[in-house]
Design a protein around this motif. Structure first.
Motif, PDB file in Angstrom:
ATOM      1  N   GLN A 117      -2.928   7.696  -6.058  1.00 30.22           N
ATOM      2  CA  GLN A 117      -2.375   8.628  -7.046  1.00 30.22           C
ATOM      3  C   GLN A 117      -2.378   7.963  -8.427  1.00 30.22           C
ATOM      4  N   ASN A 118      -2.765   8.715  -9.446  1.00 31.23           N
ATOM      5  CA  ASN A 118      -2.937   8.081 -10.758  1.00 31.23           C
ATOM      6  C   ASN A 118      -1.654   7.943 -11.578  1.00 31.23           C
ATOM      7  N   ILE A 119      -0.560   8.547 -11.129  1.00 30.16           N
ATOM      8  CA  ILE A 119       0.716   8.399 -11.852  1.00 30.16           C
ATOM      9  C   ILE A 119       1.798   7.909 -10.899  1.00 30.16           C
ATOM     10  N   LYS A 120       2.537   6.896 -11.341  1.00 30.82           N
ATOM     11  CA  LYS A 120       3.660   6.372 -10.540  1.00 30.82           C
ATOM     12  C   LYS A 120       4.829   6.098 -11.462  1.00 30.82           C
ATOM     13  N   GLU A 121       5.973   6.581 -11.089  1.00 34.52           N
ATOM     14  CA  GLU A 121       7.159   6.375 -11.936  1.00 34.52           C
ATOM     15  C   GLU A 121       7.567   4.914 -11.942  1.00 34.52           C
ATOM     16  N   LEU A 136       0.844  -1.199   0.000  1.00 37.63           N
ATOM     17  CA  LEU A 136       0.000   0.000   0.000  1.00 37.63           C
ATOM     18  C   LEU A 136       0.877   1.246   0.000  1.00 37.63           C
ATOM     19  N   GLU A 137       0.383   2.282  -0.649  1.00 34.27           N
ATOM     20  CA  GLU A 137       1.036   3.591  -0.619  1.00 34.27           C
ATOM     21  C   GLU A 137       1.121   4.055   0.837  1.00 34.27           C
ATOM     22  N   LYS A 138       2.197   4.771   1.169  1.00 34.20           N
ATOM     23  CA  LYS A 138       2.428   5.155   2.566  1.00 34.20           C
ATOM     24  C   LYS A 138       1.241   5.914   3.177  1.00 34.20           C
ATOM     25  N   THR A 139       0.651   6.793   2.379  1.00 34.50           N
ATOM     26  CA  THR A 139      -0.477   7.576   2.913  1.00 34.50           C
ATOM     27  C   THR A 139      -1.646   6.664   3.323  1.00 34.50           C
TER      28      THR A 139
END
Lengths: 128, 419
Positions: free
Chosen positions: A107-111, A73-76
């Motif tokens: 978030q819709n964009i991830k590098e 999961l994303e940190k947030t």
């Protein structure tokens, strides 16, 4: 002093009404739904109604829909105690793993990651 | 024709609370040694059918108990699991047992420590078996394990229910004190029921003139169930044991010594469970919560905390109802003399059974307060909410105390009717 006589039937009726109301209250507080009774044998019955939170339901739905065995999961999202616990137990047997290639984020964009799936504002990325 | 040969009543006699509890314990044990689905299905069918047969058997003699349980079963089947502990601890642990099909991989993985894997899993293994029976996991059907497990305790309690007023008191306990706690997936109401039934069984056991193996077995099953529902049960066990030593124990009495042995044997399931947990490298969550001395003294000097603690223990609906009922029935034994100068107390208040119950709930209440003081502000608490432990769990953890106060009221009512 004259004592007041009350018919025992009246007392029984009053007690019955009080307990009936309390039973309805218990059912209501437990989010009772007659639809669930007939689905008691179905897979994941009660999951959505138990969690209620749409964001968490979407995350679990993404994991189940894509048949993930591990995710991160994303940190947030992970920082929220509620989201973390509900996702962990709702998504099981899929497990949270730090090294998983599947990232769930809002978030819709991830590098360096490719979008695999999305439900509303929740995105599933595959990060190689 | 076949029924005359088999003598249905005699067969039905074997379907009792002891059998049901034995089956639940066997179902728990097989998860340690087997991982074959068919065994879990076999045991869940056996347990479910025993449960239904016992319900049917008690349809006439204990109709109100059957009615309460069927009502709770209906609500339980139509309700999701929404409460925090029920989801994050009890249901999650049952889900892990269901998917793993055994306890070999019953260990923590990164981030999952919140589910307190060290907590006993007697009821969770039953939930897992019930889910295996329907072939899939959901959050409705496995939850009925609480109702199945409540039946033996309710039937033991029914033994002290002698009149309609007693029935009313019991219904108040279930509908107004336990409320949804018997069906929402939490274990506190079950702990309350098993605290009552253990007290009743011990009191009845001490009155028996001839004791059979089944009497020892019954006490063993109920007291060990107490410790296997949740870890607080160990506290009730300890209070029961100490109170028994204070009030009844006479070293010259063989029966009393036998009961001491039963007490010790009853610890076997929880001791083996804790050994298993240690072997699996799971850190007991209680070790993280309690503090040796630093938090104890710090919290004892925190006057605001103590006030909040007292408020959450005493100023709530369950405690108010239970104390009110207790005082109403106690008042029957208190009178003024003719000149209204002295207060006279009936001897029954000081009878061993009443003293036994009062000391047990006082001891357990004190123990809980001590635990609250020692654990408030622990790393397991919410950092952002001060006094989290007290504000979130005080009334819930006191359910066994409420239950025992209510039991005392029933005993007080029982005596007045006899006189």
């Amino acid at each position: 002093m004259k004592s007041l006589k009350v018919d025992s039937k009246i007392i029984c009726i009053v007690i019955f009404i009080i307990f009936s109301i309390q039973t309805i209250l218990i059912a209501h507080r437990n989010s009772f739904s007659h639809k669930l009774i007939f689905n008691f044998y179905k897979e994941n019955a009660g999951l959505q109604k138990g969690i209620k939170n749409t964001l968490i339901i979407n995350i679990i739905e993404l994991i189940k829909k894509n048949k993930l065995t591990s995710f991160k999961l994303e940190k947030t999202l992970l920082d929220s105690r509620k989201i973390k616990q509900r996702v962990f137990e709702g998504a099981y047997p899929a497990r949270y793993k730090k090294e998983s290639i599947y990232l769930i984020t809002n978030q819709n964009i991830k590098e360096n990651c490719t979008l695999r799936d999305k439900i509303n504002d929740i995105y599933l990325f595959k990060c190689e | 024709m076949i029924f005359t040969y088999l003598n249905v009543n005699k067969i039905l006699d074997y379907f009792n609370v002891t059998l049901l509890l034995l089956l639940i314990f066997f179902n728990y044990l097989i998860y340690f040694i087997l991982d074959t689905k068919s065994y879990f299905i076999f045991f869940s069918i056996l347990i479910l059918s025993t449960f239904l047969i016992i319900l049917f058997k008690n349809l006439k003699s204990n109709f109100y108990i059957v009615l309460i349980l069927l009502l709770m079963l209906l609500i339980s089947l139509g309700s999701p699991v929404a409460d925090w502990d029920a989801r994050s601890i009890w249901l999650f642990n049952a889900k892990r047992i269901f998917y793993n099909q055994n306890l070999a991989s019953y260990t923590n993985y990164l981030g999952s420590e919140f589910s307190h894997l060290d907590y006993p899993i007697l009821i969770q293994t039953l939930s897992a078996s019930l889910a295996t029976l329907i072939g899939k996991w959901n959050e409705v059907f496995p939850k009925i394990s609480s109702i199945i497990f409540a039946l033996p305790a309710m039937l033991v309690i029914s033994k002290i229910i002698k009149n309609n007023l007693d029935k009313l008191i019991l219904m108040i306990l279930i509908f107004f004190i336990y409320e949804k706690k018997l069906i929402n997936g939490e274990m506190d109401a079950l702990l309350g029921l098993y605290a009552i039934s253990s007290v009743i069984l011990i009191l009845n056991f001490l009155k028996l003139k001839k004791i059979f193996f089944k009497d020892y077995l019954k006490i063993f099953l109920f007291i060990s169930s107490l410790t296997m529902i949740k870890i607080e049960g160990l506290g009730i066990f300890l209070c029961l044991f100490i109170t028994y030593l204070i009030v009844y124990y006479n070293y010259k009495n063989k029966t009393h010594n036998h009961l001491i042995i039963v007490f010790f044997i009853s610890l076997l399931p929880i001791v083996t469970w804790k050994t298993f947990i240690y072997d699996q490298n799971i850190v007991a969550s209680s070790q993280l919560m309690l503090s040796g001395g630093d938090r104890l003294f710090k919290n004892l000097l925190d006057f605001k905390f103590l006030l909040i603690l007292i408020k959450h223990i005493i100023l709530n609906k369950p405690m108010f109802i239970s104390l009110l009922l207790f005082l109403i029935f106690l008042s029957k034994y208190i009178s003024f003399n003719k000149n209204e100068t002295d207060i006279e107390l009936d001897k029954y208040i000081f009878s061993k059974e009443i003293i036994f119950i009062i000391i047990t709930f006082t001891l357990y209440g004190t123990l809980l307060v001590l635990i609250f003081i020692m654990s408030e502000g622990s790393p397991n608490n919410f950092f952002e909410i001060k006094y989290f432990m007290t504000t979130s769990s005080a009334d819930r953890l006191f359910i066994p105390v409420h239950s025992l106060i209510i039991t005392c009221s029933i005993y007080l009512n029982k005596k007045t009717k006899k006189q």
